[in-house]
Design a protein around this motif. Structure first.
Motif, mmCIF file in Angstrom:
data_model
loop_
_atom_site.group_PDB
_atom_site.id
_atom_site.type_symbol
_atom_site.label_atom_id
_atom_site.label_comp_id
_atom_site.label_asym_id
_atom_site.label_seq_id
_atom_site.Cartn_x
_atom_site.Cartn_y
_atom_site.Cartn_z
ATOM 1 N N CYS A 19 -52.012 -70.558 18.965
ATOM 2 C CA CYS A 19 -51.038 -70.416 20.062
ATOM 3 C C CYS A 19 -50.730 -71.751 20.727
ATOM 4 C CB CYS A 19 -51.573 -69.423 21.087
ATOM 5 S SG CYS A 19 -51.742 -67.740 20.448
ATOM 6 N N ILE A 20 -51.742 -72.504 21.119
ATOM 7 C CA ILE A 20 -51.500 -73.801 21.731
ATOM 8 C C ILE A 20 -51.017 -74.797 20.682
ATOM 9 C CG2 ILE A 20 -52.591 -75.780 22.864
ATOM 10 C CD1 ILE A 20 -54.291 -73.865 24.452
ATOM 11 N N SER B 153 -46.881 -78.488 18.447
ATOM 12 C CA SER B 153 -45.997 -78.835 17.337
ATOM 13 C C SER B 153 -44.538 -78.814 17.755
ATOM 14 C CB SER B 153 -46.233 -77.872 16.167
ATOM 15 O OG SER B 153 -47.585 -77.890 15.750
ATOM 16 N N LEU B 154 -44.153 -77.794 18.495
ATOM 17 C CA LEU B 154 -42.780 -77.704 18.982
ATOM 18 C C LEU B 154 -42.430 -78.865 19.905
ATOM 19 C CD1 LEU B 154 -42.680 -73.871 19.758
ATOM 20 C CD2 LEU B 154 -41.363 -75.025 17.979
ATOM 21 N N TRP C 23 -53.655 -66.890 29.287
ATOM 22 C CA TRP C 23 -53.516 -65.435 29.209
ATOM 23 C C TRP C 23 -53.310 -65.013 27.765
ATOM 24 C CZ3 TRP C 23 -49.941 -61.682 27.720
ATOM 25 C CH2 TRP C 23 -50.257 -60.373 28.133
ATOM 26 N N ARG C 24 -54.204 -64.148 27.287
ATOM 27 C CA ARG C 24 -54.133 -63.640 25.912
ATOM 28 C C ARG C 24 -54.380 -62.132 25.904
ATOM 29 N NH1 ARG C 24 -55.758 -68.426 23.085
ATOM 30 N NH2 ARG C 24 -54.126 -69.930 23.578
ATOM 31 N N ASN C 25 -53.833 -61.450 26.875
ATOM 32 C CA ASN C 25 -53.995 -60.000 26.981
ATOM 33 C C ASN C 25 -55.459 -59.601 27.156
ATOM 34 O OD1 ASN C 25 -52.742 -57.465 27.162
ATOM 35 N ND2 ASN C 25 -53.164 -57.003 25.018
ATOM 36 N N GLU D 24 -49.037 -70.906 27.119
ATOM 37 C CA GLU D 24 -49.022 -72.034 26.195
ATOM 38 C C GLU D 24 -48.003 -73.091 26.617
ATOM 39 O OE1 GLU D 24 -49.346 -68.910 25.194
ATOM 40 O OE2 GLU D 24 -51.308 -69.012 24.220
ATOM 41 N N GLU D 25 -46.883 -72.661 27.164
ATOM 42 C CA GLU D 25 -45.839 -73.610 27.562
ATOM 43 C C GLU D 25 -46.281 -74.543 28.687
ATOM 44 O OE1 GLU D 25 -42.128 -71.729 28.381
ATOM 45 O OE2 GLU D 25 -41.565 -71.704 26.258
ATOM 46 N N ASP D 26 -47.316 -74.164 29.413
ATOM 47 C CA ASP D 26 -47.803 -75.013 30.496
ATOM 48 C C ASP D 26 -48.368 -76.342 29.990
ATOM 49 O OD1 ASP D 26 -47.242 -73.391 32.758
ATOM 50 O OD2 ASP D 26 -48.961 -72.122 32.273
#
Length: 267
Positions: free
Chosen positions: A23-24, A29-30, A212-214, A235-237
């Motif tokens: 996820c991170i 990569s993006l 947060w991963r549910n 992840e966007e943080d």
């Protein structure tokens, strides 16, 4: 005078990212791709690179290579290293993101201290610390080539502070000693490397807070109540701090551990 946009530009540079399909890892990569950097994505054998690869190619014109590597296995790491060097791949940015995090069903992991096993301890240290040392050592000559090399290690708040076990009560979650110790070691490796391979290569560390991963709602509520910003991370943080440390925005920054935790460690 350079513009901020010039300092952020990674066109012509290449980043090797471990744990790239996680996820991170995907957000890292993006981020590199958006800034124009080419990518060498590394993850465990059997990983599916297709989604992240296609998402990048749909949006940015960068080169992408994908290579399997079991970071727990020294021979597998050596094959990765030999392959990169043999094919003269340019590495300007090394991001040691992959981590052994286990799960609640792994023997000797999320157990009482007296039941945590040496075998599982060794597995965690091999991936979280030894692999980062090994890859950093092997790729330093490539990172030094243009005097703009950057190593970014991904640690954790639990490499900085001890866990508050009260947030885990009533769940099958936990915080093994090996995870905290390996992440703390990664922070110190960052400092050590920053004085050893300077000035050609900068070495910095990011310590994320909980993502947060549910997770069980009772855990999330407790965690968020102890976080000044009142939420767990997404992840966007981490995109901003990756862009900062990978690029010339941080050209005079090395040896730092930057904590991105919503204030969790402030108390």
């Amino acid at each position: 005078m350079k513009k901020i946009s010039d300092l952020m530009n990674l066109k012509g540079r290449s980043a090797l990212i471990t744990g790239a399909t996680g996820c991170i890892g995907q957000e890292i990569s993006l981020t590199i791709a958006e800034l124009g950097g080419d990518l060498l994505l590394v993850d465990r054998p059997g990983s599916d690179y297709s989604l992240i690869r296609q998402k990048i190619l749909d949006n940015w014109d960068v080169n992408i290579d994908c290579v399997d590597c079991d970071l727990e296995d020294e021979n597998s790491r050596n094959r990765l290293i030999d392959g990169v060097i043999k094919h003269n791949k340019n590495i300007d940015i090394l991001i040691n993101n992959a981590a052994f995090v286990g799960d609640s069903n792994l023997d000797g992991w999320v157990d009482d201290f007296c039941k945590q096993s040496v075998k599982t301890w060794n597995r965690a240290l091999e991936v979280n610390l030894t692999a980062a040392f090994h890859l950093s050592q092997a790729f330093t000559p490539l990172l030094k080539n243009n005097n703009k090399g950057s190593i970014i290690n991904i640690s954790s708040i639990y490499g900085v502070v001890a866990p508050d076990f009260s947030v885990y009560e009533g769940t099958d979650m936990g915080n093994p000693a090996a995870y905290s110790v390996s992440k703390g070691g990664l922070i110190q490796l960052t400092r050590w490397l920053s004085t050893t391979i300077a000035p050609e290569v900068r070495v910095n560390c990011i310590s994320p807070g909980g993502v947060w991963r549910n997770q069980p709602s009772v855990f999330v509520e407790r965690y968020e109540s102890k976080t000044p910003l009142g939420r767990m991370a997404t992840e966007e943080d981490f995109k901003g701090i990756i862009a900062y440390l990978a690029s010339d925005l941080s050209a005079y920054v090395t040896g730092q551990n930057i904590i991105v935790d919503g204030g969790w460690t402030t108390w």
